[in-house]
Design a protein around this motif. Structure first.
Motif, PDB file in Angstrom:
ATOM      1  N   PHE A  36      -3.093   4.890 -10.500  1.00 27.21           N
ATOM      2  CA  PHE A  36      -3.715   4.186  -9.379  1.00 27.21           C
ATOM      3  C   PHE A  36      -2.608   3.559  -8.541  1.00 27.21           C
ATOM      4  O   PHE A  36      -1.837   2.739  -9.035  1.00 27.21           O
ATOM      5  N   TYR A  37      -2.514   3.959  -7.284  1.00 22.33           N
ATOM      6  CA  TYR A  37      -1.483   3.444  -6.378  1.00 22.33           C
ATOM      7  C   TYR A  37      -2.158   2.581  -5.321  1.00 22.33           C
ATOM      8  O   TYR A  37      -2.933   3.071  -4.495  1.00 22.33           O
ATOM      9  N   PHE A  38      -1.880   1.276  -5.356  1.00 20.63           N
ATOM     10  CA  PHE A  38      -2.495   0.321  -4.439  1.00 20.63           C
ATOM     11  C   PHE A  38      -1.600   0.151  -3.214  1.00 20.63           C
ATOM     12  O   PHE A  38      -0.425  -0.207  -3.330  1.00 20.63           O
ATOM     13  N   GLU A  55      -0.075  -6.208  -6.034  1.00 19.44           N
ATOM     14  CA  GLU A  55       0.615  -6.387  -4.766  1.00 19.44           C
ATOM     15  C   GLU A  55       0.599  -5.058  -4.016  1.00 19.44           C
ATOM     16  O   GLU A  55       0.473  -3.992  -4.628  1.00 19.44           O
ATOM     17  N   PRO A  56       0.737  -5.101  -2.685  1.00 12.37           N
ATOM     18  CA  PRO A  56       0.851  -3.829  -1.956  1.00 12.37           C
ATOM     19  C   PRO A  56       1.998  -2.984  -2.511  1.00 12.37           C
ATOM     20  O   PRO A  56       3.038  -3.505  -2.892  1.00 12.37           O
ATOM     21  N   HIS A  57       1.754  -1.686  -2.586  1.00 15.29           N
ATOM     22  CA  HIS A  57       2.725  -0.722  -3.105  1.00 15.29           C
ATOM     23  C   HIS A  57       3.036  -1.008  -4.580  1.00 15.29           C
ATOM     24  O   HIS A  57       4.155  -1.308  -4.969  1.00 15.29           O
ATOM     25  N   TYR A 112       1.684  -1.887 -15.384  1.00 18.69           N
ATOM     26  CA  TYR A 112       1.669  -2.264 -13.968  1.00 18.69           C
ATOM     27  C   TYR A 112       3.095  -2.372 -13.439  1.00 18.69           C
ATOM     28  O   TYR A 112       3.947  -2.999 -14.047  1.00 18.69           O
ATOM     29  N   TYR A 113       3.341  -1.720 -12.288  1.00 18.81           N
ATOM     30  CA  TYR A 113       4.660  -1.764 -11.667  1.00 18.81           C
ATOM     31  C   TYR A 113       4.532  -1.972 -10.165  1.00 18.81           C
ATOM     32  O   TYR A 113       3.603  -1.456  -9.542  1.00 18.81           O
ATOM     33  N   ASN A 118       7.157   0.749  -1.107  1.00 17.27           N
ATOM     34  CA  ASN A 118       6.838   2.189  -1.086  1.00 17.27           C
ATOM     35  C   ASN A 118       8.051   3.113  -0.977  1.00 17.27           C
ATOM     36  O   ASN A 118       7.946   4.236  -0.480  1.00 17.27           O
ATOM     37  N   THR A 119       9.188   2.681  -1.507  1.00 13.46           N
ATOM     38  CA  THR A 119      10.393   3.515  -1.409  1.00 13.46           C
ATOM     39  C   THR A 119      10.679   4.332  -2.662  1.00 13.46           C
ATOM     40  O   THR A 119      11.513   5.238  -2.626  1.00 13.46           O
TER      41      THR A 119
END
Length: 276
Positions: A36-38, A55-57, A112-113, A118-119
């Motif tokens: 799951f990518y938020f 958190e985002p990304h 969770y990471y 987003n890099t």
């Protein structure tokens, strides 16, 4: 934003945005691995009674049979990518190592990471999404290779990306209860026995479990048993044998629970991958 969907027999990728707040967690479990990518929004995520506020990304790794769900906390656009796949889609010799981060016992940072704006992880999702443009003759191979690349990067990031979770003392207590339920999922599980085993009144036990997980103990156990039974049936066992193996004492109660949880009868050869 245009929704992106890739759907094969072994893999589903879903990239979408929702803008409507929800009142409760959409809890479920399944036989598939999920990444799951938020990307953005305001949501909370429950995984086996542990709450994450991503958190985002950031990413969450969900192993098969893990009870989880998301709640959209506001009308701010909720954007995410959900990737589901069956382990057999990966080469047999690589499955164990590539899937190890999904299992907390083998993972130093948990499941969770964050992705450093987003890099690190997102480019691998972008490659997977771009695979939908590949020629049909090589699309399956392209998806497999790019999935391996994504999982390899997650494996490499296991020790470098920081995991953060919101863990209260009551959640820790519920985690012990969840561990007990998973260890005894096929046994007769009575609330009286749980109350005695954990020295907690039945009323407080129910209240604490629902507050931490968003569901009741009975619903949790039923969902776990149904998904386990589905997996046994996929391996060739009859519905009746699978029902008995996971703790149902009569077929009629198994049949009703199966239809309620999965939306179809045990005899239907339908194994949907849910889209979160």
């Amino acid at each position: 934003m245009e929704s992106i969907n890739i759907h094969t027999a072994s893999l589903i990728l879903h990239h979408a945005v929702d803008e409507q707040k929800t009142d409760q967690y959409a809890l479920h479990c399944h036989n598939f691995y999920e990444v799951f990518y938020f990307i953005g929004g305001e949501v909370s995520y429950l995984v086996e009674g542990r709450k994450y506020v991503p958190e985002p990304h950031s990413i969450l790794l969900i192993a098969p049979h893990v009870f989880h769900g998301v709640k959209i906390e506001s009308d701010i656009p909720y954007e995410r990518i959900s990737l589901h796949f069956v382990p057999s889609f990966l080469p047999p010799e690589h499955q164990s190592v590539l899937l190890s981060p999904f299992h907390v016992a083998n993972c130093s940072s948990g499941i969770y990471y964050t992705d450093n704006s987003n890099t690190i992880i997102y480019p691998y999702f972008k490659q997977l999404m771009d695979a939908r443009f590949a020629d049909e003759a090589i699309r399956e191979l392209t998806l497999r290779v790019r999935l391996e690349a994504l999982l390899s990067q997650i494996l490499m990031s296991n020790y470098s990306l920081k995991g953060v979770s919101d863990i209260s003392s009551s959640t820790v207590s519920v985690s012990r209860i969840i561990t007990y339920l998973n260890d005894h999922i096929a046994d007769s599980i009575r609330l009286d026995d749980l109350s005695a085993n954990f020295f907690i009144s039945k009323h407080h036990l129910n209240k604490m479990f629902r507050r931490a997980t968003g569901t009741t103990i009975g619903n949790y156990v039923t969902h776990k048993r149904i998904v386990m039974a589905q997996n046994l049936m996929l391996q060739g066992q009859s519905a009746n044998c699978a029902a008995t193996a996971v703790g149902f004492h009569d077929y009629s109660s198994f049949y009703r629970a199966y239809k309620k949880v999965l939306g179809h009868a045990p005899s239907d050869k339908h194994t949907p991958i849910p889209l979160n």
